[in-house]
Write an enzyme that holds these catalytic residues in place. Structure first.
Site, PDB file in Angstrom:
ATOM      1  N   ALA A   1       0.870  -1.186   0.000  1.00 26.14           N
ATOM      2  CA  ALA A   1       0.000   0.000   0.000  1.00 26.14           C
ATOM      3  C   ALA A   1       0.911   1.241   0.000  1.00 26.14           C
ATOM      4  O   ALA A   1       0.787   2.141   0.838  1.00 26.14           O
ATOM      5  CB  ALA A   1      -0.955   0.011   1.186  1.00 26.14           C
TER       6      ALA A   1
ATOM      7  N   HIS B   1       6.853   6.068   1.534  1.00 25.01           N
ATOM      8  CA  HIS B   1       7.709   4.928   1.174  1.00 25.01           C
ATOM      9  C   HIS B   1       8.676   5.325   0.055  1.00 25.01           C
ATOM     10  O   HIS B   1       9.851   4.974   0.078  1.00 25.01           O
ATOM     11  CB  HIS B   1       6.866   3.756   0.664  1.00 25.01           C
ATOM     12  CG  HIS B   1       5.989   3.128   1.702  1.00 25.01           C
ATOM     13  ND1 HIS B   1       4.625   3.172   1.648  1.00 25.01           N
ATOM     14  CD2 HIS B   1       6.296   2.431   2.826  1.00 25.01           C
ATOM     15  CE1 HIS B   1       4.111   2.527   2.674  1.00 25.01           C
ATOM     16  NE2 HIS B   1       5.102   2.067   3.412  1.00 25.01           N
TER      17      HIS B   1
ATOM     18  N   GLN C   1       8.859   2.012  16.673  1.00 21.23           N
ATOM     19  CA  GLN C   1       9.274   0.836  15.882  1.00 21.23           C
ATOM     20  C   GLN C   1      10.786   0.906  15.587  1.00 21.23           C
ATOM     21  O   GLN C   1      11.479  -0.106  15.630  1.00 21.23           O
ATOM     22  CB  GLN C   1       8.475   0.779  14.586  1.00 21.23           C
ATOM     23  CG  GLN C   1       8.989  -0.223  13.585  1.00 21.23           C
ATOM     24  CD  GLN C   1       8.034  -0.462  12.427  1.00 21.23           C
ATOM     25  OE1 GLN C   1       7.098  -1.223  12.556  1.00 21.23           O
ATOM     26  NE2 GLN C   1       8.273   0.151  11.296  1.00 21.23           N
TER      27      GLN C   1
HETATM   28  O1  PAF Z   1       6.469  -0.333   9.179  1.00 20.18           O
HETATM   29  C1  PAF Z   1       6.089  -1.339   8.536  1.00 20.18           C
HETATM   30  O2  PAF Z   1       5.548  -1.244   7.432  1.00 20.18           O
HETATM   31  C2  PAF Z   1       6.279  -2.728   9.126  1.00 20.18           C
HETATM   32  O3  PAF Z   1       6.122  -2.703  10.505  1.00 20.18           O
HETATM   33  C3  PAF Z   1       7.615  -3.377   8.739  1.00 20.18           C
HETATM   34  C4  PAF Z   1       8.813  -2.627   9.287  1.00 20.18           C
HETATM   35  C5  PAF Z   1       7.710  -3.475   7.226  1.00 20.18           C
HETATM   36  C6  PAF Z   1       7.667  -4.809   9.296  1.00 20.18           C
HETATM   37  O4  PAF Z   1       6.612  -5.592   8.821  1.00 20.18           O
END
Ligand code: PAF
Length: 281
Positions: free
Chosen positions: A32, A37, A155
């Protein structure tokens, strides 16, 4: 762009690149894809010889099955975006390729406090799942650098801890949060917002700016109360947290001090969609 679905094929390709001394940058995603990204892919391109992007919706990091079922899948559009961005490699594995022995973790990662607060408190098990999949992906890709976005601040801390625990030889490079003109942080979850929810959602960014402007003037609890009002008045139906914490440890702060690294983080629901955002103060 070369698309690999199998680990053995990807590794064969990467091994010959590594033998030639080429550096590998890795951008893990759950698809997505959005501009946030793509900005990480660009950052990876300017810091690496070869860029690998992975798309894998990791089932083990969803503590809520409904969230997993509703996670947007836009693989055809994702491939087009990655191709247009001249990404070298897309790794697109299946669940059995990533978890050939099953999804159950044999031993939990010892992540400490950062796993139990904020996102960890509201999404039990989430960071074990994130650690599990990123650990596995790093074993497979063995990149020089791993590119992660600041929007998922906690994260990043968790992955850094996992990298230390598992002694991966990968350095994290953090990309800034990409925002729409309104200030709304790019997120795959924005795809699930209606136009009017999207407008209301700007209140998270406005709240963070409000904290930034007033951090030296008001107490932390006053700021939290006022921001809760801003969010409720803008249509957020539920707030998980409005936190102003130590940016290195995520430990709560009683007072603000300019000499202590400080970050504000918010998680709240607009309609059915849970959004997160943060700002370093
Ligand atoms: O941030 C994300 O999209 C996810 O947590 C990751 C780092 C790809 C791990 O699945």
């Amino acid at each position: 762009m070369i698309v690999f679905k199998q680990i053995a094929h990807l590794q064969k390709h990467l091994q010959s690149a590594k033998k030639d001394g080429r550096s590998i940058g890795f951008v893990p995603t759950m698809g997505a894809l959005h501009q946030g990204h793509l900005s990480l892919i660009k950052l990876a391109q300017s810091n690496s010889d070869i860029v690998v992007c992975s798309i894998f919706v990791n089932p083990t990091q969803f503590n809520d099955n409904k969230d997993f079922d509703k996670y947007p899948i836009t693989i055809e559009e994702d491939i087009l975006l990655l191709e247009r961005q001249n990404t070298d490699i897309l790794f697109l594995p299946s669940v059995s390729e990533i978890y050939p022995q099953g999804k159950k973790l044999s031993k939990p990662y010892e992540l400490g406090l950062i796993e139990t607060v904020l996102e960890g408190a509201f999404r039990p098990g989430h960071f074990q799942g994130v650690s599990q999949v990123v650990d596995r992906l790093l074993q497979i890709v063995m990149p020089d650098n791993l590119f992660l976005g600041q929007k998922d601040y906690q994260q990043i801390m968790v992955i850094q801890k996992m990298i230390e625990l598992k002694k991966h030889r990968t350095k994290i490079i953090i990309g800034n949060t990409l925002r729409e003109n309104t200030g709304l942080a790019n997120s795959s979850r924005n795809l699930r917002l209606t136009e009017s929810e999207k407008e209301s959602a700007i209140a998270i960014y406005q709240s963070l700016c409000f904290i930034q402007e007033n951090i030296a003037k008001k107490s932390i609890s006053e700021l939290q109360q006022e921001v809760a009002e801003i969010l409720h008045n803008s249509g957020f139906r539920h707030i998980d947290y409005i936190a102003i914490v130590n940016a290195k440890t995520l430990a709560p702060l009683n007072n603000y001090s300019p000499s202590v690294p400080t970050i504000a983080l918010i998680a709240a629901f607009i309609g059915e969609v849970r959004l997160i955002d943060n700002m370093i103060l």
